[in-house]
Write an enzyme that holds these catalytic residues in place. Structure first.
Site, PDB file in Angstrom:
ATOM      1  N   ASP A   1      10.450 -58.367  14.458  1.00 29.03           N
ATOM      2  CA  ASP A   1       9.353 -56.611  13.980  1.00 29.03           C
ATOM      3  C   ASP A   1      10.980 -56.361  13.758  1.00 29.03           C
ATOM      4  OD1 ASP A   1      10.309 -56.187  16.618  1.00 29.03           O
ATOM      5  OD2 ASP A   1       8.541 -56.047  17.415  1.00 29.03           O
TER       6      ASP A   1
ATOM      7  N   HIS B   1       3.067 -42.682   6.124  1.00 30.19           N
ATOM      8  CA  HIS B   1       3.074 -44.891   6.612  1.00 30.19           C
ATOM      9  C   HIS B   1       3.467 -44.371   4.871  1.00 30.19           C
ATOM     10  CE1 HIS B   1       0.569 -44.855  10.769  1.00 30.19           C
ATOM     11  NE2 HIS B   1       0.296 -43.625  10.502  1.00 30.19           N
TER      12      HIS B   1
ATOM     13  N   ASP C   1       5.110 -48.369   4.603  1.00 32.08           N
ATOM     14  CA  ASP C   1       4.499 -49.853   3.274  1.00 32.08           C
ATOM     15  C   ASP C   1       5.981 -49.915   2.509  1.00 32.08           C
ATOM     16  OD1 ASP C   1       2.033 -49.691   5.150  1.00 32.08           O
ATOM     17  OD2 ASP C   1       0.991 -48.525   3.008  1.00 32.08           O
TER      18      ASP C   1
ATOM     19  N   GLU D   1       3.739 -54.710  12.129  1.00 29.89           N
ATOM     20  CA  GLU D   1       5.270 -54.859  11.558  1.00 29.89           C
ATOM     21  C   GLU D   1       5.692 -56.000  12.015  1.00 29.89           C
ATOM     22  OE1 GLU D   1       6.091 -52.259  15.550  1.00 29.89           O
ATOM     23  OE2 GLU D   1       4.120 -52.269  13.755  1.00 29.89           O
TER      24      GLU D   1
END
Length: 443
Positions: free
Chosen positions: A308, A321, A325, A351
Site C-alpha cells: 500500500d 482526492h 487518484d 490504496e
C-alpha cells in the site's frame, strides 16, 4: 462536475448516518435524499421533480427483505442504477444481487468514503453501458424484422454464394473486386479460426433439421486483414427430390459495436475503473487458480506481495482526492512496468494492492518486492509545478500447498505488510523477518 443525485433507502438510522457521513467526506458534489422503505420510494418517484442518478439500497426494509428488495426496487426505478448495501460478506449472495438487477454492492462493515464513491461511479457507468447495449440489441431486432440488412444466398449444389453490397462494403470488398470470394467454401475460410467450430456446429444443426434456423456470431476477415464481428441468420428454403437441402437464404449484420460494448462490460466487471488493474474478485480468482497449481504440482512455487502507499491519507488531505487518484494511477503504472508479463497485479481496495508472482519462490519474490519499492520511491508526480514523491511498504510471502485456503499466503503477506509499517514504512518485510531496513525519508 455536476452534483450526483442520490437516493438512500435505509431504515436503520445508524447505517444511514454512516452512509451520509461517508459521502460528506468523499470529495464529491452530491445531493442525498433519505427514504426508509420501498413504499416511500414509490411515493417519491411519483412526485419527484429531478432525475435520480443512483440508488443506495439496503436489502432489509420494513416492507421488503433479501433479493426481493432488489427486484421490487428495479421494477419501480427501471432506469436508475442500484448499489446494494449488504451485511453479507458472501460472494454467491452478492452475485445473485447483481443478477437481480443491481449494478454493484458494498459490504456495510467495509464502508469507506472512497469505496462508496467508487461504487456509485462504477454503477452509473455500468448502467449507461447496459442501456446502450440493450438499445443496440433492440435496434438489431428491429432491423432483422424490417429486413434492412445484408442479404445472402447459398446454392448448396454448386456452392455458389451471393452477398449483398451492404455486407461486401462492411468487409472492404466491391461487387466487381477480383479478390472477392464467390463460393460458400471460400467465404467460410474468411471466418476467424477460433469461431470456426461454433459456426459449423450451428450450420450443421440446421442442415440436419435439429434447429428451425441457423444463427451464428463470428469474426469475418476484412480485406485489409482485421476482423469484423458478424451476426448471421438463415434457413433452408428448398430441398431436392431426395429431401436434401439445396438452397439457403439469410441475413448478415455488423455487430462490432455491440461486441465492443460487451467487452467493455466484461472489463468493468473484472477491473478497477480507476487504475485498470484487476479488482479484488478477479485477483482472488487468479490466486485460486495459482493455489491449485501449487497443490497439484510438487515443486511449483508462487509468491504474493501485499503493498500500500505510505501516508496516503495525508496525500488526499493535503492535495485532494483528485490528486490522490493521479498518484494511484501513477503508482499502478510504475509497478506494472517493473513486473513480468505473466505476473498478476490487482487493486484490492483503496490504496491496497497485491501482486501474484507465478513460478517465483520466496527469495525471488523478495528481490521483486525490493525492485518495486525502489521504483516507487524514485517515482515523481507533478502537482502544480511541484514534483511530489511517495513510498510503499511491501509484505511478502509464498503460497504453500499445506494452506487450507488459497488466501492463506495473502493473509501472511498482509501481516508482513503491517510489520513493515511498524518498522517505519518504505521497506519490504516477510512475516518472519524484515528483509529491507531502508528508512522512511523524513517528511
Amino acid at each position: 462536475m455536476q452534483a450526483i443525485n442520490i437516493l438512500l433507502i435505509e431504515d436503520e438510522d445508524g447505517d444511514a448516518g454512516l452512509v451520509r457521513y461517508s459521502l460528506k467526506f468523499s470529495g464529491s458534489e452530491h445531493q442525498i435524499t433519505w427514504l426508509k422503505s420501498l413504499e416511500a420510494l414509490n411515493r417519491h418517484l411519483e412526485i419527484r421533480d429531478s432525475e435520480v442518478d443512483v440508488i443506495l439500497l439496503d436489502l432489509n426494509l420494513p416492507d421488503s427483505n433479501g433479493l426481493e428488495t432488489v427486484f421490487r426496487c428495479k421494477s419501480m426505478a427501471r432506469n436508475t442504477p442500484i448499489v446494494v448495501l449488504t451485511g453479507h460478506d458472501d460472494m454467491d449472495f452478492s452475485l445473485r444481487a447483481l443478477e437481480a438487477g443491481a449494478q454493484d454492492y458494498l459490504i456495510k462493515n467495509q464502508l469507506k468514503a472512497e469505496n462508496l464513491l467508487r461504487a456509485i461511479r462504477y454503477a452509473m457507468e455500468r448502467h449507461h453501458l447496459e442501456q446502450r447495449l440493450q438499445q443496440s440489441e433492440e435496434l438489431m431486432m428491429a432491423a432483422i424484422e424490417g429486413g434492412d440488412l445484408g442479404v445472402w444466398e447459398w446454392n448448396l449444389k454448386d456452392d455458389s454464394y451471393y452477398n449483398s453490397e451492404r455486407l461486401l462494403e462492411n468487409i472492404g470488398f466491391g461487387k466487381d473486386d477480383p479478390e472477392l470470394p464467390t463460393t460458400a467454401s471460400q467465404w467460410m475460410k474468411q471466418i476467424h479460426p477460433d469461431d470456426q467450430n461454433a459456426f459449423h456446429n450451428a450450420l450443421n444443426d440446421h442442415l440436419n433439421n435439429q434447429t428451425q434456423r441457423y444463427q451464428s456470431e463470428f469474426r469475418l476477415q476484412h480485406k485489409e486483414g482485421h476482423w469484423v464481428w458478424q451476426f448471421a441468420s438463415g434457413h433452408v428454403v428448398s430441398w431436392d427430390s431426395d429431401g436434401k437441402p439445396e438452397r439457403m437464404v439469410g441475413i448478415h449484420q455488423d455487430i462490432s459495436e455491440r461486441k465492443a460494448m460487451e467487452e467493455q462490460l466484461r472489463t468493468l466487471a473484472m477491473h478497477d475503473p480507476l487504475t485498470g488493474l484487476l479488482n479484488r474478485r478477479s485477483f482472488m480468482n487468479a490466486m485460486n487458480s495459482e493455489y491449485g497449481r501449487v497443490k497439484r504440482y510438487q515443486g511449483h512455487a508462487a509468491s504474493i506481495l501485499m503493498l500500500d502507499i505510505d501516508h496516503f491519507k495525508k496525500v488526499n488531505d493535503t492535495y485532494g482526492h483528485a490528486m490522490g487518484d493521479i498518484f494511484l494511477k501513477a503508482f499502478a503504472i510504475t509497478i506494472t512496468d517493473n513486473l513480468r508479463e505473466n505476473d498478476i497485479f490487482g487493486r484490492l481496495g483503496g490504496e491496497e494492492f497485491a501482486v501474484l508472482l507465478p513460478d517465483t519462490p520466496l527469495e525471488g519474490a523478495i528481490k521483486v518486492a525490493e525492485k518495486v519499492r525502489a521504483s516507487v520511491e524514485a517515482m515523481r508526480v507533478d502537482a502544480d509545478g511541484k514534483a511530489l514523491g511517495i513510498a510503499t511498504s511491501v509484505g511478502v510471502d509464498e503460497l504453500c500447498a499445506t494452506d487450507s485456503r488459497p488466501d492463506g499466503a495473502l493473509a501472511r503477506a498482509d501481516t508482513a505488510l503491517y510489520k513493515a509499517k511498524q518498522k517505519g514504512r518504505n521497506r519490504v518485510c516477510q512475516q518472519i523477518d524484515a528483509v529491507n531496513d531502508t528508512a522512511m525519508p523524513s517528511e
